[in-house]
Design a protein around this motif. Structure first.
Motif, mmCIF file in Angstrom:
data_model
loop_
_atom_site.group_PDB
_atom_site.id
_atom_site.type_symbol
_atom_site.label_atom_id
_atom_site.label_comp_id
_atom_site.label_asym_id
_atom_site.label_seq_id
_atom_site.Cartn_x
_atom_site.Cartn_y
_atom_site.Cartn_z
ATOM 1 N N PHE A 138 0.839 -1.202 0.000
ATOM 2 C CA PHE A 138 0.000 0.000 0.000
ATOM 3 C C PHE A 138 0.872 1.248 0.000
ATOM 4 C CE2 PHE A 138 -2.265 3.378 2.061
ATOM 5 C CZ PHE A 138 -3.562 3.267 1.622
ATOM 6 N N GLU A 139 1.895 1.258 0.865
ATOM 7 C CA GLU A 139 2.741 2.437 0.962
ATOM 8 C C GLU A 139 3.612 2.613 -0.274
ATOM 9 O OE1 GLU A 139 1.894 4.763 2.634
ATOM 10 O OE2 GLU A 139 3.010 4.927 4.481
ATOM 11 N N LEU A 140 4.072 1.502 -0.842
ATOM 12 C CA LEU A 140 4.869 1.589 -2.067
ATOM 13 C C LEU A 140 4.012 2.162 -3.197
ATOM 14 C CD1 LEU A 140 7.541 1.043 -3.416
ATOM 15 C CD2 LEU A 140 6.793 -1.259 -3.932
ATOM 16 N N MET A 141 2.758 1.695 -3.243
ATOM 17 C CA MET A 141 1.798 2.203 -4.217
ATOM 18 C C MET A 141 1.605 3.708 -4.039
ATOM 19 S SD MET A 141 -1.493 -0.158 -4.505
ATOM 20 C CE MET A 141 -2.954 0.801 -4.417
ATOM 21 N N THR A 142 1.459 4.121 -2.770
ATOM 22 C CA THR A 142 1.257 5.537 -2.500
ATOM 23 C C THR A 142 2.479 6.343 -2.920
ATOM 24 O OG1 THR A 142 -0.089 4.932 -0.606
ATOM 25 C CG2 THR A 142 0.663 7.200 -0.707
ATOM 26 N N ASN A 164 -1.854 16.490 -1.111
ATOM 27 C CA ASN A 164 -3.072 15.991 -0.480
ATOM 28 C C ASN A 164 -3.137 14.469 -0.545
ATOM 29 O OD1 ASN A 164 -3.607 18.642 -0.228
ATOM 30 N ND2 ASN A 164 -5.354 18.709 -1.607
ATOM 31 N N PHE A 165 -2.759 13.926 -1.702
ATOM 32 C CA PHE A 165 -2.730 12.486 -1.913
ATOM 33 C C PHE A 165 -1.805 11.834 -0.878
ATOM 34 C CE2 PHE A 165 -1.474 9.240 -5.494
ATOM 35 C CZ PHE A 165 -1.895 8.211 -4.694
ATOM 36 N N ALA A 166 -0.586 12.354 -0.764
ATOM 37 C CA ALA A 166 0.406 11.730 0.109
ATOM 38 C C ALA A 166 -0.020 11.795 1.573
ATOM 39 C CB ALA A 166 1.763 12.410 -0.075
ATOM 40 N N VAL A 167 -0.458 12.966 2.024
ATOM 41 C CA VAL A 167 -0.755 13.124 3.448
ATOM 42 C C VAL A 167 -1.945 12.255 3.855
ATOM 43 C CG1 VAL A 167 -1.527 14.756 5.185
ATOM 44 C CG2 VAL A 167 0.250 15.407 3.586
ATOM 45 N N LEU A 168 -3.038 12.321 3.070
ATOM 46 C CA LEU A 168 -4.227 11.541 3.432
ATOM 47 C C LEU A 168 -3.935 10.044 3.438
ATOM 48 C CD1 LEU A 168 -7.392 11.945 3.800
ATOM 49 C CD2 LEU A 168 -6.052 13.969 3.460
ATOM 50 N N ASN A 169 -3.275 9.570 2.373
ATOM 51 C CA ASN A 169 -3.044 8.137 2.271
ATOM 52 C C ASN A 169 -2.081 7.643 3.330
ATOM 53 O OD1 ASN A 169 -4.274 6.631 -0.255
ATOM 54 N ND2 ASN A 169 -3.970 8.767 -0.762
ATOM 55 N N THR A 170 -1.078 8.469 3.667
ATOM 56 C CA THR A 170 -0.140 8.038 4.698
ATOM 57 C C THR A 170 -0.828 7.993 6.056
ATOM 58 O OG1 THR A 170 1.556 9.128 3.429
ATOM 59 C CG2 THR A 170 2.152 8.441 5.614
ATOM 60 N N ALA A 171 -1.654 8.990 6.349
ATOM 61 C CA ALA A 171 -2.372 8.965 7.624
ATOM 62 C C ALA A 171 -3.214 7.696 7.715
ATOM 63 C CB ALA A 171 -3.251 10.209 7.757
ATOM 64 N N GLY A 172 -3.929 7.370 6.627
ATOM 65 C CA GLY A 172 -4.736 6.156 6.620
ATOM 66 C C GLY A 172 -3.883 4.914 6.783
ATOM 67 N N LYS A 223 -7.875 4.915 0.406
ATOM 68 C CA LYS A 223 -7.474 4.634 -0.968
ATOM 69 C C LYS A 223 -8.700 4.488 -1.853
ATOM 70 C CE LYS A 223 -3.535 3.646 -2.294
ATOM 71 N NZ LYS A 223 -2.598 4.769 -2.506
ATOM 72 N N ALA A 224 -9.750 3.837 -1.329
ATOM 73 C CA ALA A 224 -10.965 3.648 -2.116
ATOM 74 C C ALA A 224 -11.762 4.939 -2.211
ATOM 75 C CB ALA A 224 -11.829 2.544 -1.506
ATOM 76 N N ALA A 225 -11.345 5.977 -1.471
ATOM 77 C CA ALA A 225 -11.970 7.291 -1.555
ATOM 78 C C ALA A 225 -13.459 7.252 -1.240
ATOM 79 C CB ALA A 225 -11.743 7.920 -2.928
ATOM 80 N N VAL A 226 -13.821 6.595 -0.138
ATOM 81 C CA VAL A 226 -15.217 6.640 0.276
ATOM 82 C C VAL A 226 -15.449 7.917 1.074
ATOM 83 C CG1 VAL A 226 -15.343 4.134 0.358
ATOM 84 C CG2 VAL A 226 -14.883 5.394 2.443
ATOM 85 N N PHE A 227 -16.686 8.334 1.145
ATOM 86 C CA PHE A 227 -17.019 9.540 1.892
ATOM 87 C C PHE A 227 -16.770 9.295 3.384
ATOM 88 C CE2 PHE A 227 -19.983 12.190 4.241
ATOM 89 C CZ PHE A 227 -19.750 13.419 3.678
ATOM 90 N N PRO A 228 -16.180 10.167 4.181
ATOM 91 C CA PRO A 228 -15.623 11.469 3.819
ATOM 92 C C PRO A 228 -14.108 11.446 3.646
ATOM 93 C CG PRO A 228 -15.891 11.334 6.183
ATOM 94 C CD PRO A 228 -16.127 9.955 5.631
ATOM 95 N N PHE A 229 -13.570 10.395 3.051
ATOM 96 C CA PHE A 229 -12.123 10.335 2.823
ATOM 97 C C PHE A 229 -11.799 10.577 1.352
ATOM 98 C CE2 PHE A 229 -12.910 6.588 5.866
ATOM 99 C CZ PHE A 229 -13.040 7.438 6.956
ATOM 100 N N HIS A 230 -12.769 11.104 0.604
ATOM 101 C CA HIS A 230 -12.621 11.119 -0.848
ATOM 102 C C HIS A 230 -11.930 12.366 -1.378
ATOM 103 C CE1 HIS A 230 -16.170 13.512 0.051
ATOM 104 N NE2 HIS A 230 -15.796 14.205 -0.994
ATOM 105 N N VAL A 253 -7.793 2.930 -7.155
ATOM 106 C CA VAL A 253 -8.831 3.233 -6.181
ATOM 107 C C VAL A 253 -9.639 1.978 -5.854
ATOM 108 C CG1 VAL A 253 -10.919 4.573 -5.883
ATOM 109 C CG2 VAL A 253 -8.931 5.622 -6.889
ATOM 110 N N GLU A 254 -9.914 1.186 -6.901
ATOM 111 C CA GLU A 254 -10.712 -0.012 -6.717
ATOM 112 C C GLU A 254 -9.980 -1.062 -5.898
ATOM 113 O OE1 GLU A 254 -10.412 1.764 -9.289
ATOM 114 O OE2 GLU A 254 -12.320 2.094 -10.279
ATOM 115 N N LEU A 255 -8.638 -1.028 -5.960
ATOM 116 C CA LEU A 255 -7.883 -1.986 -5.159
ATOM 117 C C LEU A 255 -8.166 -1.789 -3.674
ATOM 118 C CD1 LEU A 255 -4.381 -2.303 -6.831
ATOM 119 C CD2 LEU A 255 -6.286 -3.873 -6.864
ATOM 120 N N GLY A 256 -8.506 -0.561 -3.277
ATOM 121 C CA GLY A 256 -8.880 -0.323 -1.888
ATOM 122 C C GLY A 256 -10.097 -1.156 -1.512
#
Lengths: 606, 119
Positions: A138-142, A164-172, A223-230, A253-256
Motif C-alpha cells: 500500500f505504501e509503495l503504491m502511494t 493531499n494524496f500523500a498526506v491523506l493516504n499516509t495517515a490512513g 485509498k478507495a476514496a469513500v465519503f468522507p475520505f474522498h 482506487v478499486e484496489l482499496g
C-alpha cells in the motif's frame, strides 16, 4: 511463476534506474511495453491456473513446518479474483504505456521507472496473503503514485494534488498499521489465514474486533476514496498526467475496495459473525453516502478529468454497496462492476488525454464546439457514458444487475434507486460534456455549472497537432471493446460467482495456506434469475439523455423544467463544494471525524 | 504487573502521539511543520510496535553471545519496525521534496495559500 508479477516490474525498474538514463525514448517505451505485456500474460496464466486450487507461494520457501505451528514466512495467496485483478492492472498499465507512446515529449526514464514500480506494488497488493505486506505494498503504491501525480512538478496544482494524496493516504496507512499491530499483539501472527483462524477460535471480544477491523481497513477506505475520505482523489486525479489518471481511476482506487473485501472475508468474517448486521449497516451507509455525494460533485464539474474523478468516487460507492450486502451474489456483482468500470473509465480518461493533446484544454467552456473535427472521439466518449450508465452490452450492466438482484434478495431495494440515481448523474455529466464540446450545444452558460472551478491544465504535449495518432485512439477503442467483451460470455458470470463463493469461504484459504491442502472451488449455486434489459436501464437511459439535454438547455429561459432541476442540483452542489476546500488540513480533519463516526457506529451497533 | 503498566502506558502514548500528530497536520500553517507532524504520527506506530514486542527483562534478539532459542523480545516486531521506518522515511522524503517544489513555485510554504483547486 507466482512471484513474477511483482518481481518482473520491480527488477526492470531497478535496471532502468541504473542504466536507463542513457537510453533513447523509444527504447524505454518498448521495454516498458514488453514488461507490462509480459506481466499481463503471467497474471492471466496465474488466474487460469488458480481456478483449480488456491496457489500459495512462500518466499524463501519458509513454509509452516510441523515444529513451528504458525507460519513465520511471508506468502502470496493467489486465487482467480486476485490474479484477475492483477491482470486487469497490468492490462491498464499496458494501455497507459501505449497511450504515452505519442504523448509526453519530455518524458524521461523516471516516468517508466515509477510506472513499473507502481505496477509491481499494485500486483503485490492483489496477491499478498500477509497483513503487514499489504501495508508495505500500500505504501509503495502511494509513494510511486504520489511521485507520478506530481510528475508535472512545475505546476502548482500538480503539487497540491500530490501533497493531499500523500498526506491523506499516509495517515490512513499508519492507522492501518496500528490495526495490524493490535491484531498481531492478540494473535501473534501476520498471516491473514492464521490471524483469521486464531481470532475465530478465541472468541475475541466484539469491541476489539470492531476497532481493529476499522483500523486495518481505514487506509484502504482512504485509498478507495469513500465519503468522507474522498477529497484527495479529485485533487490528485485532476492534475496527474493522463496515463497516470488511467491507472488511478481505472484500478488503484478499486484496489482499496478489493483489500477491504479480502481482509473482511479471510481475517474477520469468522470471528465477527455475530456482528455481521452491524458491519453490513455501516458499509451500506458508507456506500450510499459515497455514491450520492460523488454523483452530485460529478455533475457540477466543467473540468473533464475532475468530472471523471468524481464519477469514480460515485462508482466506488456502488462497489461498496455490492460488498455491503455481504453475500456472494453482491460481491460477484461488485467484482464484475469493478472490471467493467475500470476499463470504461480508463477509456474515458484517454479521451480526456486526446482532447488535451489536440486542443490543449479539458475545460467544458474552453472547448465549446471546438472538438467537432474529431467527432469519432466524441462518439467513443458517448459510448463511454453509456458504459458508466450501466447499459448493455458493457460489463457494468452485468455487474449492476447482479448487485441489484442481490439487493432485492436481502430486501434492501433502495440500493437499486441509489445506483440508478448515481448512474443518471455521472453518465449524464459525461454526455453533457460530450454534447457541448463536440456538438457545440448549450452555448449559454448553464446554471448547473455556476461556481464550478476553472482549473487551468497545461497541455502535456507541445506544438500544434492536426491529427490524433493511432496510439491514442487505439487504446481508447480497445478498452471500450474489452469492457463489452468481458461481459459477453454470459457464462463468465457463473464463473465469477463461483470464484466469489470461494473468496468468501475463508476455510479454503486456511487449508491451502496453513495445511498445504488444496480443495476445488465449491460449485456455484444457480443464478437467482435471468438477467435482461429491464425498467432500470430504460430509466437510466432516459434520465441520462434528459439530464444532459436539460443541463445544456438550462441557460435559456425557455425550458422551465430543466432549470428547476438544475437549481435543485446547484444548491446541493454549492453545499458540497464548500467542503472540497483544497486544504490538506481540512481533509485530515474529515478523515478523523469519519473514522470516529464509523467506529462509533460499528461499536454501538455490534 | 510492571509489564502491564508498560504496555498500557505504551498504548496511551501511541494513541496520544497519533492524535497530536493529526492535530498538528490539521492546524499546520507551514509545510515543513506539516511534514514534522507527519513524523509524529509515524512515531506513534513505532511506539505501538515497540510496546507490543516488549517482554520484561529480556534482551534484544541478537543471538551472537547467547544460545539460539534462548528467550528474547519479539524479533518479528523488530523486523516490522525497521520496515516501517524505511517506508515512512521514503514518504517523508517525498513530502519534503513536494514542499521544496511548492516553495520554489509559489514562494510560500503555507498549505492554506497553495489551494489553487477548490470545489
Amino acid at each position: 511463476m507466482a512471484p513474477l508479477p511483482v518481481v518482473i516490474p520491480l527488477m526492470v525498474a531497478a535496471v532502468l534506474a541504473a542504466v536507463g538514463h542513457s537510453f533513447h525514448r523509444r527504447v524505454l517505451d518498448s521495454i516498458a511495453l514488453a514488461t507490462s505485456a509480459g506481466v499481463t500474460a503471467v497474471c492471466g496464466l496465474l488466474a487460469v491456473e488458480s481456478t483449480h486450487h488456491v496457489i500459495v507461494y512462500w518466499f524463501g520457501n519458509w513454509q509452516p513446518s510441523a515444529h513451528a505451528h504458525f507460519p513465520v514466512g511471508i506468502c502470496f495467496m493467489i486465487d482467480p479474483i486476485g490474479a484477475g485483478l492483477a491482470a486487469l492492472t497490468s492490462f491498464l498499465v499496458l494501455a497507459a504505456f501505449t497511450f504515452s507512446w505519442s504523448y509526453f515529449e519530455s518524458v524521461k526514464a523516471i516516468y517508466h521507472i515509477l510506472m513499473l514500480v507502481f505496477l509491481g506494488a499494485m500486483c503485490g497488493l492483489c496477491l499478498s496473503g500477509d497483513l503487514f505486506n499489504l501495508f508495505v505494498w500500500f505504501e509503495l503504491m502511494t509513494a510511486a503514485g504520489v511521485a507520478l501525480c506530481g510528475y508535472k512538478s512545475e505546476e502548482g496544482q500538480s503539487l497540491q494534488g500530490a501533497l493531499n494524496f500523500a498526506v491523506l493516504n499516509t495517515a490512513g496507512a499508519l492507522l492501518s498499521l496500528g490495526g495490524v499491530a493490535l491484531v498481531y499483539a492478540y494473535t501473534g501472527s501476520l498471516n491473514m489465514c492464521e490471524v483469521g483462524q486464531t481470532l475465530a477460535r478465541h472468541h475475541s471480544s466484539t469491541g476489539f474486533l470492531c476497532v481493529s477491523f476499522l483500523f486495518i481497513i481505514s487506509g484502504f477506505l482512504v485509498k478507495a476514496a469513500v465519503f468522507p475520505f474522498h477529497f484527495w482523489l479529485a485533487d490528485a486525479h485532476a492534475v496527474a498526467p493522463t496515463p497516470v489518471c488511467v491507472l488511478f481511476s481505472g484500478v488503484m482506487v478499486e484496489l482499496g475496495v478489493y483489500a477491504v473485501a479480502r481482509i473482511y472475508w479471510v481475517v474477520f468474517s469468522g470471528a465477527a459473525a455475530p456482528s455481521t448486521s452491524a458491519i453490513r449497516t455501516v458499509f451500506l451507509i458508507v456506500g450510499a453516502l459515497t455514491t450520492i455525494v460523488g454523483a452530485l460533485y460529478c455533475f457540477g464539474q466543467r473540468h473533464l478529468k475532475r468530472l471523471l474523478a468524481f464519477s469514480t468516487i460515485s462508482h466506488v460507492g456502488v462497489m461498496v454497496l455490492g460488498l455491503a450486502i455481504l453475500q456472494p451474489e453482491g460481491l460477484a456483482g461488485s467484482a464484475i462492476y469493478l472490471i467493467g468500470h475500470g476499463l470504461v473509465k480508463a477509456s474515458l480518461f484517454i479521451g480526456a488525454g486526446i482532447l488535451l493533446h489536440r486542443f490543449g484544454s479539458v475545460d467544458e467552456f474552453d472547448l465549446l464546439g471546438r472538438c467537432r473535427e474529431v467527432l469519432p472521439i466524441g462518439l467513443l466518449m458517448a459510448l463511454g457514458a453509456a458504459g458508466l450508465a450501466g447499459l448493455p452490452p458493457f460489463a457494468t450492466f452485468l455487474g449492476e444487475k447482479t448487485i441489484e438482484e442481490a439487493a432485492r434478495h436481502v430486501h434492501q431495494p433502495w440500493i437499486v434507486a441509489i445506483i440508478v440515481f448515481a448512474e443518471i448523474l455521472t453518465s449524464g455529466a459525461v454526455l453533457r460534456f460530450t454534447m457541448r464540446v463536440f456538438g457545440g450545444w448549450g452555448k449559454a452558460r448553464e446554471l448547473t455549472l455556476h461556481g464550478a472551478p476553472h482549473i487551468d491544465t497545461k497541455p502535456e504535449t507541445t506544438g500544434q497537432h492536426s491529427h490524433v495518432p493511432l496510439f491514442m485512439w487505439g487504446p481508447m477503442l480497445v478498452l471500450l471493446l474489452a469492457a463489452c467483451l468481458v461481459a459477453l460470455p454470459w457464462a463468465a458470470r457463473s464463473g465469477i460467482r463461483q470464484e466469489i463463493q470461494r473468496f468468501e469461504t475463508p476455510g479454503i484459504y486456511m487449508d491451502a495456506v496453513l495445511l498445504g491442502k488444496t480443495a476445488a472451488a465449491p460449485a456455484a449455486k444457480p443464478a437467482v434469475a435471468m438477467l435482461g434489459f429491464s425498467w432500470e436501464q430504460v430509466i437510466v437511459l432516459i434520465g441520462m439523455i434528459g439530464l444532459a439535454l436539460g443541463a445544456l438547455a438550462s441557460g435559456s429561459a425557455k425550458y422551465r423544467f430543466g432549470s428547476s432541476v438544475a437549481r435543485l442540483l446547484l444548491r446541493a452542489q454549492a453545499a458540497l463544494r464548500r467542503l472540497q476546500s483544497g486544504r490538506v488540513g481540512d481533509y485530515v480533519a474529515w478523515f478523523t471525524i469519519g473514522i470516529a463516526v464509523y467506529g462509533a457506529l460499528l461499536v454501538f451497533l455490534r | 504487573m510492571s509489564a502491564q503498566i508498560v504496555t498500557y502506558a505504551g498504548f496511551i502514548v501511541a494513541g496520544w502521539l497519533f492524535l497530536t500528530g493529526l492535530y498538528g497536520i490539521i492546524t499546520s500553517r507551514h509545510l515543513v511543520h506539516l511534514c514534522l507532524s507527519m513524523t509524529v504520527v509515524q512515531a506513534s506506530t513505532y511506539v505501538l510496535l515497540a510496546v507490543i514486542g516488549y517482554r520484561p527483562g529480556l534482551p534484544a534478539p541478537i543471538f551472537v553471545n547467547m544460545p539460539a532459542g534462548s528467550p528474547a523480545v519479539d524479533p518479528v516486531i523488530q523486523a516490522l519496525m525497521l520496515t516501517d521506518i524505511v517506508v515512512e522515511a521514503t514518504v517523508i522524503a517525498l513530502l519534503l521534496a513536494i514542499t521544496v517544489r511548492i516553495h520554489r513555485r509559489t514562494s510560500t510554504a503555507d498549505p492554506n495559500e497553495v489551494d489553487i483547486m477548490r470545489g
